[in-house]
Write an enzyme that holds these catalytic residues in place. Structure first.
Site, short mmCIF file in Angstrom:
data_model
loop_
_atom_site.label_atom_id
_atom_site.label_comp_id
_atom_site.label_asym_id
_atom_site.label_seq_id
_atom_site.Cartn_x
_atom_site.Cartn_y
_atom_site.Cartn_z
N ARG A 67 7.12 116.53 36.96
CA ARG A 67 6.73 115.82 38.19
C ARG A 67 6.04 116.79 39.14
NH1 ARG A 67 8.73 119.01 42.39
NH2 ARG A 67 10.98 119.02 42.54
N GLU B 162 11.46 112.22 49.31
CA GLU B 162 11.37 113.54 49.98
C GLU B 162 9.91 113.90 50.31
OE1 GLU B 162 13.73 116.70 48.30
OE2 GLU B 162 12.17 118.18 48.73
N ARG C 123 5.84 111.42 44.54
CA ARG C 123 6.35 112.22 43.44
C ARG C 123 5.74 111.58 42.20
NH1 ARG C 123 10.96 115.69 44.16
NH2 ARG C 123 10.53 116.69 46.14
N CYS D 293 9.76 120.44 51.25
CA CYS D 293 10.68 121.55 51.02
C CYS D 293 9.89 122.76 50.51
CB CYS D 293 11.73 121.13 49.98
SG CYS D 293 12.87 122.45 49.55
N THR E 172 10.58 125.02 48.57
CA THR E 172 10.78 125.36 47.15
C THR E 172 9.73 124.67 46.28
OG1 THR E 172 12.26 123.50 46.72
CG2 THR E 172 13.28 125.56 47.42
N ARG F 174 7.84 120.44 38.99
CA ARG F 174 9.08 120.79 38.29
C ARG F 174 8.97 120.19 36.90
NH1 ARG F 174 14.74 119.89 37.50
NH2 ARG F 174 14.69 117.69 38.10
N ARG G 40 20.20 122.31 36.29
CA ARG G 40 20.78 121.25 37.14
C ARG G 40 21.64 120.36 36.26
NH1 ARG G 40 15.83 119.18 41.16
NH2 ARG G 40 15.40 121.22 42.04
N GLU H 154 19.43 117.29 40.93
CA GLU H 154 19.92 118.26 41.89
C GLU H 154 21.27 117.85 42.46
OE1 GLU H 154 17.17 118.85 45.10
OE2 GLU H 154 17.71 120.95 44.99
P1 ADP Z 1 13.19 116.19 41.32
O1 ADP Z 1 12.88 116.15 39.89
O2 ADP Z 1 12.31 115.34 42.11
O3 ADP Z 1 13.24 117.61 41.77
P2 ADP Z 1 16.03 115.49 40.88
O4 ADP Z 1 16.58 116.80 40.45
O5 ADP Z 1 16.85 114.69 41.83
O6 ADP Z 1 14.63 115.60 41.61
O7 ADP Z 1 15.76 114.63 39.57
C1 ADP Z 1 15.30 113.32 39.68
C2 ADP Z 1 15.68 112.47 38.50
O8 ADP Z 1 14.96 112.88 37.35
C3 ADP Z 1 17.15 112.56 38.13
O9 ADP Z 1 17.60 111.29 37.74
C4 ADP Z 1 17.14 113.46 36.93
O10 ADP Z 1 18.24 113.28 36.07
C5 ADP Z 1 15.86 113.02 36.26
N1 ADP Z 1 15.33 114.01 35.32
C6 ADP Z 1 14.97 115.27 35.54
N2 ADP Z 1 14.55 115.88 34.43
C7 ADP Z 1 14.63 114.94 33.44
C8 ADP Z 1 14.33 114.93 32.06
N3 ADP Z 1 13.83 116.00 31.44
N4 ADP Z 1 14.57 113.79 31.37
C9 ADP Z 1 15.05 112.69 31.97
N5 ADP Z 1 15.34 112.64 33.27
C10 ADP Z 1 15.13 113.74 34.01
C1 CIR Z 2 19.20 122.56 49.89
O1 CIR Z 2 18.83 123.37 50.74
O2 CIR Z 2 20.14 122.75 49.10
C2 CIR Z 2 18.45 121.25 49.80
N1 CIR Z 2 17.68 121.08 50.99
C3 CIR Z 2 17.54 121.26 48.57
C4 CIR Z 2 16.75 122.52 48.38
C5 CIR Z 2 15.76 122.50 47.23
N2 CIR Z 2 16.32 122.58 45.95
C6 CIR Z 2 16.53 123.68 45.22
O3 CIR Z 2 16.18 124.79 45.54
N3 CIR Z 2 17.14 123.52 44.07
#
Ligand code: ADP
Ligand code: CIR
Length: 340
Positions: free
Chosen positions: A110, A209, A213, A255, A257, A264, A293, A298
């Protein structure tokens, strides 16, 4: 506002010194973003890892004495560095790290984007958020072929559908306290939603956020195909929308990060042997520049020994290089799993 005393081990707590506070406390961006808005989430949530959110593009320059050390710490990206992008799939050499399909459940890449000439989510008004939604949806509904899909506003979705989409990893969670404290959940669920194609291999989250995305995902570990789909979508969207971008920091995000590539790239990988010692698993992943994660993203735990493994650095590295390193690191984790 008086000098706050951030608790915990966040990057905010490390870098918000009394001197930085004094220097920045009366500044305000043209959209009205002040230091107290930037630090609100980390002050409210002492367990934050980072603790700051930018309210707009200008936040990164006006509040640079706070953002720059946080950015340098997280990404290893110094004040003199310049970010470079490479979204050319032909440059990517990322062989499938699990060709027999024994470990990797799914792959997802993403990127975050925000529209140029609007504040970011934490500083948007309700009216502006609706304009962002309408602008983005108009661009998305113009896509064709594999990228064609439909938009589902959150307010029109029943609870069971929302829950099902969240559980199957397609939709963002609700009520994140880090986002809430940053002001990113105001007027929820107004002007939030999800666009996806029928196969749910191409999805776009609107006004979570970040304003967009953009997600490419599918079962298995074909990183090459997931990346190629994402870059096709990005090229199409770049023709229809103008994103917030800086020569120095790349794509600009809520953010810090997520700056730079704003990407990501992750796999969901089942590692029952390594799960016995999560600290060791995380250390092994970190050696390859990867972050671990839980199964629901997250701030979640692993279920059934399935971990979300992704690139930690997003700034000062190209998209192509970040995906290549993910392939390499995941292959190494699988090799370690086989030795357990
Ligand atoms: P972001 O990817 O936007 O940083 P999150 O860590 O909250 O945010 O992940 C968003 C969603 O994507 C969650 O439901 C997570 O389980 C899902 N996800 C992340 N990586 C994968 C993957 N490789 N396969 C399936 N789902 C995934
Ligand atoms: C935090 O500070 O924990 C949240 N605002 C998310 C920060 C971004 N995520 C990350 O580095 N894994």
């Amino acid at each position: 506002m008086t000098l706050p005393n951030p608790q915990g081990g966040s990057l905010l707590a490390r870098y918000l010194t009394p001197e930085v506070w004094e220097q920045l406390k009366d500044r305000e961006t043209r959209y009205g973003v002040r230091l107290e808005h930037v630090v609100a989430s980390g002050l409210k949530n002492p367990d934050s890892a980072v603790g700051v959110y930018a309210g707009d593009e200008e936040s990164y320059t006006l509040f640079a004495p706070l953002f720059d050390p946080i950015i340098a710490d997280y990404h290893g990206f110094g004040p003199e560095a310049r970010h470079e992008s490479d979204l050319e799939p032909a440059h990517l050499n990322a062989p499938n790290p699990d060709p027999e399909g024994r470990y990797v459940v799914s792959t997802r890449i993403r990127v975050a984007r925000n529209l140029c000439c609007f504040p970011f989510g934490s500083a948007l008004t309700r009216r502006e958020r609706r304009i962002v939604e309408a602008t983005v949806v108009r661009a998305l509904e113009d896509l064709s072929g594999e990228l064609a899909g439909s938009y589902h506003p959150l307010y029109a979705m029943d609870r069971a559908t929302r829950e099902r989409l969240i559980q199957s990893h397609f939709l963002f969670k609700e009520g994140d306290r880090f986002l809430k404290a940053a002001g990113l959940n105001r007027d929820w669920p107004d002007a939030r939603g999800i666009f996806h194609n029928p196969d749910k291999t191409f999805l776009v989250w609107v006004n979570e956020e970040d304003q967009l995305r953009i997600i490419s995902m599918e079962p298995g570990a074909n990183l090459q195909r997931v990346f190629a789909r994402l870059t096709r979508a990005l090229a199409e969207l770049e023709r229809r929308l103008t994103f917030a971008f800086s020569e120095r920091l790349g794509y600009l995000t809520s953010c810090p990060t997520n700056l730079g590539t704003a990407m990501r790239a992750s796999v969901h990988v089942r590692l029952p042997g390594l799960a016995a010692d999560e600290a060791r698993l995380k250390a092994l992943a970190a050696k390859h520049g990867l972050q671990v994660r839980g199964t629901h993203g997250e701030h979640s735990q692993s279920e059934g020994a399935v971990y979300d493994v992704s690139n930690k650095q997003r700034l000062g590295i190209t998209e192509v290089e970040a995906v290549r390193r993910l392939a390499e690191g995941v292959a190494a984790l699988i090799a370690a799993e086989q030795r357990t």
